[in-house]
Design an enzyme around this catalytic site. Structure first.
Site, PDB file in Angstrom:
ATOM      1  N   GLY A 225     -46.381  57.894  57.802  1.00  0.00           N
ATOM      2  CA  GLY A 225     -47.662  57.617  58.451  1.00  0.00           C
ATOM      3  C   GLY A 225     -47.430  56.833  59.724  1.00  0.00           C
ATOM      4  O   GLY A 225     -46.328  56.859  60.289  1.00  0.00           O
ATOM      5  N   SER A 226     -48.446  56.128  60.157  1.00  0.00           N
ATOM      6  CA  SER A 226     -48.349  55.411  61.429  1.00  0.00           C
ATOM      7  C   SER A 226     -47.527  54.130  61.273  1.00  0.00           C
ATOM      8  O   SER A 226     -47.353  53.600  60.168  1.00  0.00           O
ATOM      9  CB  SER A 226     -49.747  55.071  61.929  1.00  0.00           C
ATOM     10  OG  SER A 226     -50.360  54.200  61.007  1.00  0.00           O
ATOM     11  N   GLY A 230     -47.405  51.538  58.171  1.00  0.00           N
ATOM     12  CA  GLY A 230     -46.078  51.361  57.578  1.00  0.00           C
ATOM     13  C   GLY A 230     -45.691  49.889  57.474  1.00  0.00           C
ATOM     14  O   GLY A 230     -45.163  49.445  56.449  1.00  0.00           O
ATOM     15  N   GLU A 247     -41.270  56.516  57.133  1.00  0.00           N
ATOM     16  CA  GLU A 247     -41.116  57.405  58.295  1.00  0.00           C
ATOM     17  C   GLU A 247     -42.402  57.316  59.091  1.00  0.00           C
ATOM     18  O   GLU A 247     -43.481  57.617  58.581  1.00  0.00           O
ATOM     19  CB  GLU A 247     -40.851  58.850  57.843  1.00  0.00           C
ATOM     20  CG  GLU A 247     -39.448  59.086  57.340  1.00  0.00           C
ATOM     21  CD  GLU A 247     -38.371  58.776  58.368  1.00  0.00           C
ATOM     22  OE1 GLU A 247     -38.659  58.747  59.574  1.00  0.00           O
ATOM     23  OE2 GLU A 247     -37.224  58.523  57.942  1.00  0.00           O
ATOM     24  N   CYS A 281     -45.248  63.907  64.521  1.00  0.00           N
ATOM     25  CA  CYS A 281     -44.437  62.711  64.782  1.00  0.00           C
ATOM     26  C   CYS A 281     -43.279  63.051  65.715  1.00  0.00           C
ATOM     27  O   CYS A 281     -42.722  62.176  66.365  1.00  0.00           O
ATOM     28  CB  CYS A 281     -43.914  62.137  63.475  1.00  0.00           C
ATOM     29  SG  CYS A 281     -43.129  63.378  62.437  1.00  0.00           S
TER      30      CYS A 281
HETATM   31  P1  NDP Z   1     -51.783  56.586  58.505  1.00  0.00           P
HETATM   32  O1  NDP Z   1     -50.770  55.541  58.709  1.00  0.00           O
HETATM   33  O2  NDP Z   1     -53.164  56.323  58.937  1.00  0.00           O
HETATM   34  O3  NDP Z   1     -51.866  57.004  56.965  1.00  0.00           O
HETATM   35  C1  NDP Z   1     -50.736  57.444  56.251  1.00  0.00           C
HETATM   36  C2  NDP Z   1     -51.030  57.311  54.771  1.00  0.00           C
HETATM   37  O4  NDP Z   1     -51.089  55.926  54.437  1.00  0.00           O
HETATM   38  C3  NDP Z   1     -52.372  57.916  54.358  1.00  0.00           C
HETATM   39  O5  NDP Z   1     -52.245  58.495  53.090  1.00  0.00           O
HETATM   40  C4  NDP Z   1     -53.267  56.700  54.334  1.00  0.00           C
HETATM   41  O6  NDP Z   1     -54.417  56.840  53.525  1.00  0.00           O
HETATM   42  C5  NDP Z   1     -52.309  55.672  53.750  1.00  0.00           C
HETATM   43  N1  NDP Z   1     -52.709  54.275  53.956  1.00  0.00           N
HETATM   44  C6  NDP Z   1     -53.549  53.760  54.887  1.00  0.00           C
HETATM   45  N2  NDP Z   1     -53.658  52.419  54.730  1.00  0.00           N
HETATM   46  C7  NDP Z   1     -52.873  52.079  53.677  1.00  0.00           C
HETATM   47  C8  NDP Z   1     -52.580  50.857  53.011  1.00  0.00           C
HETATM   48  N3  NDP Z   1     -53.102  49.697  53.429  1.00  0.00           N
HETATM   49  N4  NDP Z   1     -51.738  50.879  51.963  1.00  0.00           N
HETATM   50  C9  NDP Z   1     -51.169  52.042  51.542  1.00  0.00           C
HETATM   51  N5  NDP Z   1     -51.438  53.228  52.122  1.00  0.00           N
HETATM   52  C10 NDP Z   1     -52.267  53.257  53.185  1.00  0.00           C
HETATM   53  O7  NDP Z   1     -51.188  57.900  59.219  1.00  0.00           O
HETATM   54  P2  NDP Z   1     -51.911  59.292  59.445  1.00  0.00           P
HETATM   55  O8  NDP Z   1     -52.307  59.889  58.130  1.00  0.00           O
HETATM   56  O9  NDP Z   1     -52.942  59.096  60.492  1.00  0.00           O
HETATM   57  O10 NDP Z   1     -50.700  60.191  60.009  1.00  0.00           O
HETATM   58  C11 NDP Z   1     -50.312  60.163  61.316  1.00  0.00           C
HETATM   59  C12 NDP Z   1     -49.101  59.262  61.507  1.00  0.00           C
HETATM   60  O11 NDP Z   1     -48.045  59.710  60.679  1.00  0.00           O
HETATM   61  C13 NDP Z   1     -48.550  59.300  62.910  1.00  0.00           C
HETATM   62  O12 NDP Z   1     -48.238  57.996  63.341  1.00  0.00           O
HETATM   63  C14 NDP Z   1     -47.292  60.135  62.787  1.00  0.00           C
HETATM   64  O13 NDP Z   1     -46.335  59.865  63.778  1.00  0.00           O
HETATM   65  C15 NDP Z   1     -46.834  59.775  61.432  1.00  0.00           C
HETATM   66  N6  NDP Z   1     -45.945  60.798  60.895  1.00  0.00           N
HETATM   67  C16 NDP Z   1     -44.603  60.539  60.827  1.00  0.00           C
HETATM   68  C17 NDP Z   1     -43.704  61.493  60.368  1.00  0.00           C
HETATM   69  C18 NDP Z   1     -42.248  61.161  60.238  1.00  0.00           C
HETATM   70  O14 NDP Z   1     -41.559  61.815  59.437  1.00  0.00           O
HETATM   71  N7  NDP Z   1     -41.730  60.178  60.954  1.00  0.00           N
HETATM   72  C19 NDP Z   1     -44.162  62.838  59.963  1.00  0.00           C
HETATM   73  C20 NDP Z   1     -45.586  63.003  60.039  1.00  0.00           C
HETATM   74  C21 NDP Z   1     -46.434  62.010  60.503  1.00  0.00           C
HETATM   75  P3  NDP Z   1     -55.847  57.336  54.095  1.00  0.00           P
HETATM   76  O15 NDP Z   1     -55.614  57.936  55.435  1.00  0.00           O
HETATM   77  O16 NDP Z   1     -56.303  58.296  53.084  1.00  0.00           O
HETATM   78  O17 NDP Z   1     -56.713  56.127  54.153  1.00  0.00           O
END
Ligand code: NDP
Length: 482
Positions: A225-226, A230, A247, A281
């Site tokens: 995720g972001s 993270g 990641e 990403c």
């Molecule tokens: P987010 O960081 O917003 O969310 C990622 C996941 O984390 C979601 O399931 C989200 O849930 C969950 N989440 C949010 N807050 C919390 C918390 N406090 N505790 C635990 N889990 C939480 O990312 P996005 O979904 O917007 O994805 C885009 C991002 O992912 C970009 O920054 C991109 O670069 C990155 N990415 C990286 C990759 C890599 O391999 N390096 C590959 C693909 C994407 P919910 O959204 O349901 O609230």
């Protein structure tokens, strides 16, 4: 319309409320309603996973491999059908959606093979008559937290090795793209696995995600995720010293040198910058062009960006689907405004497009005359926006490429083996592409970044074993045989 349930302890269960999943291509298209897991349900999933993991770890390897193989084969066989659902909910083109489901299947079939390749080591002790055995064992219960942009593949490349190496899984997918998560879970639920080995808990990060990051019986968290989220996951999990694999985002550079095959360079840049609507990403968001060919490259690149067909994810002629949500579109347009404020020149795009349906369409956008220190060159936008930076020479291009806090992928287009080699060695990123887009990786080799983009052991390929297993060293004194 019925509500799609969570899968907890081998049962399909409703939750404490539900959300709607609507297509970003057409907001009148309701894909489904998805139950939101309650805190007690998440805890129940973890408890069930803990019990099931012991049974799974002692299941014969062939049976384990067969389960993974069956999941992978079904995903590949149904990639058209499931890919259409994925494109409908996420907005990527149908070809990209089908490709993602197929790739998810390949992760399972690949790790079906890896089940049989877990080997230990033996050594003689430094003390006479004693043998040492080094064995790999599963971690236990692993939480998988995945993003919306690859709603099936990112999860598959975590779930497949987790199960292959004997772990149980509790999966929290991104709430904005739950249909693909549900479809994968439905396939897994039909396999011969212990009850509770695999659990789907849908809900927001703030609710379900936070329960998982603080739950004592979880031994590992694999998150994609972001960067901001993270870091929050790491902070929440740190007091328990739990194993982490993060990641995260990036700001990937693509260098185009004056000796490049220009037609290839333009193809590579268009694919890297606008594939998946720029929501990867690994997207090329900074294009660093060697000054002697700057004008020529930019003219061709902008012409190609302008000609891209933006439209409904499922339409046959669409090359760029919508962005994922109203919030994402708003954020993208605010970066367009910021780029202008910072003094960048808009070469094309920069606006919302009205489609036939009510969706979140944005024109592929290119900014020129940008400088490295600008926020648009330092922050991940996750948008169909590319910024062009000009480089005086090769060394300057490399310095610009490395000039962010990220380091996931980086690319160079050049005919010079010397330049390609020097860049491969100097790049501060986890993956380097030569004459290829910064996006697009294989499943049998490691994937991951450096610096602010990643934390913890690599994902994918054989390297995944580092995260999903732990090592035990045993000393054996057998005594005298006489
Ligand atoms: P987010 O960081 O917003 O969310 C990622 C996941 O984390 C979601 O399931 C989200 O849930 C969950 N989440 C949010 N807050 C919390 C918390 N406090 N505790 C635990 N889990 C939480 O990312 P996005 O979904 O917007 O994805 C885009 C991002 O992912 C970009 O920054 C991109 O670069 C990155 N990415 C990286 C990759 C890599 O391999 N390096 C590959 C693909 C994407 P919910 O959204 O349901 O609230």
């Amino acid at each position: 319309m019925t509500v799609a349930h969570n899968y907890i302890a081998g049962e399909w269960l409703g939750g404490e409320g539900e959300i709607e999943n609507r297509s970003p291509s057409d907001t009148s298209d309701l894909i489904g309603r998805y139950a939101q897991a309650s805190r007690p349900q998440v805890l129940e999933a973890v408890a069930a996973a803990k019990d099931a993991q012991r049974a799974w770890a002692s299941t014969g390897l062939e049976a384990r491999a067969n389960v993974l193989d069956a999941i992978g084969r079904e995903l590949m066989q149904r990639s058209q059908e499931l890919g259409a659902v994925l494109s409908r909910e996420e907005g990527k083109t149908l070809a990209e959606g089908v490709g993602e489901v197929y790739r998810a299947g390949q992760f399972f079939t690949y790790y079906a093979g890896e089940v049989l390749r877990v080997m230990g080591n033996t050594a003689d002790s430094v003390r006479a008559g004693i043998e040492v055995l080094v064995a790999r064992e599963p971690l236990g219960v692993v939480a998988v937290i995945s993003p919306w942009n690859f709603p099936m593949a990112t999860a598959a490349w975590k779930i497949a090795p987790a199960l292959a190496f004997g772990n149980a899984v509790v999966w929290k997918p991104a709430n904005i793209a739950p249909a693909s998560a549900w479809n994968l879970t439905e396939i897994i639920s039909r396999q011969a696995i212990p009850r509770g080995l695999f659990n789907l808990v849908m809900g927001s990060g703030r609710a379900v995600g936070q329960v998982l990051t603080s739950e004592a019986d979880i031994q590992g968290i694999s998150f994609t995720g972001s960067c901001e989220t993270g870091r929050g996951v790491a902070a929440a999990a740190a007091p328990r010293l739990v194993r982490l694999q993060l990641e995260m985002g990036s700001k990937n550079p693509l260098i185009v040198m004056d000796d490049a095959d220009l037609a290839r360079a333009v193809d590579v840049a268009v694919n890297g910058a606008f594939g998946g609507t720029g929501q990867k990403c690994t997207a090329s968001s900074r294009i660093i062009v060697h000054r002697p060919i700057g004008e020529d490259f930019v003219d061709r690149f902008v012409a190609r960006a302008r000609a891209l067909k933006v439209g409904h994810a499922l339409a046959a002629d669409t090359q760029i689907g919508p962005v994922v949500s109203a919030e994402q579109l708003k954020s993208n347009l605010s970066y367009v405004a910021l780029a202008r404020e910072e003094g960048c020149e808009l070469a094309c795009g920069g606006e919302r497009l009205e489609g036939e349906a009510d969706g979140y369409y944005m024109a592929p956008t290119v900014f020129v005359n940008t400088r490295s220190e600008m926020r648009v060159n330092q922050e991940e936008m996750f948008a169909p926006i590319a910024c062009i930076l000009e480089a005086e020479d090769f060394d300057h291009a490399v310095a610009l490429a490395n000039d962010t806090r990220f380091g996931l992928t980086a690319g160079i287009v050049t005919r010079s083996l010397a330049r390609a080699t020097a860049f491969r060695r100097a790049s501060q990123s986890g993956c380097v592409m030569v004459n290829l887009p910064t996006a697009g990786t294989d499943y049998h080799v490691p994937f991951g970044g450096r610096r602010g983009s990643s934390y913890g052991p690599r994902e994918q390929g054989r390297y995944a074993i580092e995260f999903f297993t732990q090592v035990k060293t045993s000393y054996l004194y057998a005594g005298d045989a006489t």
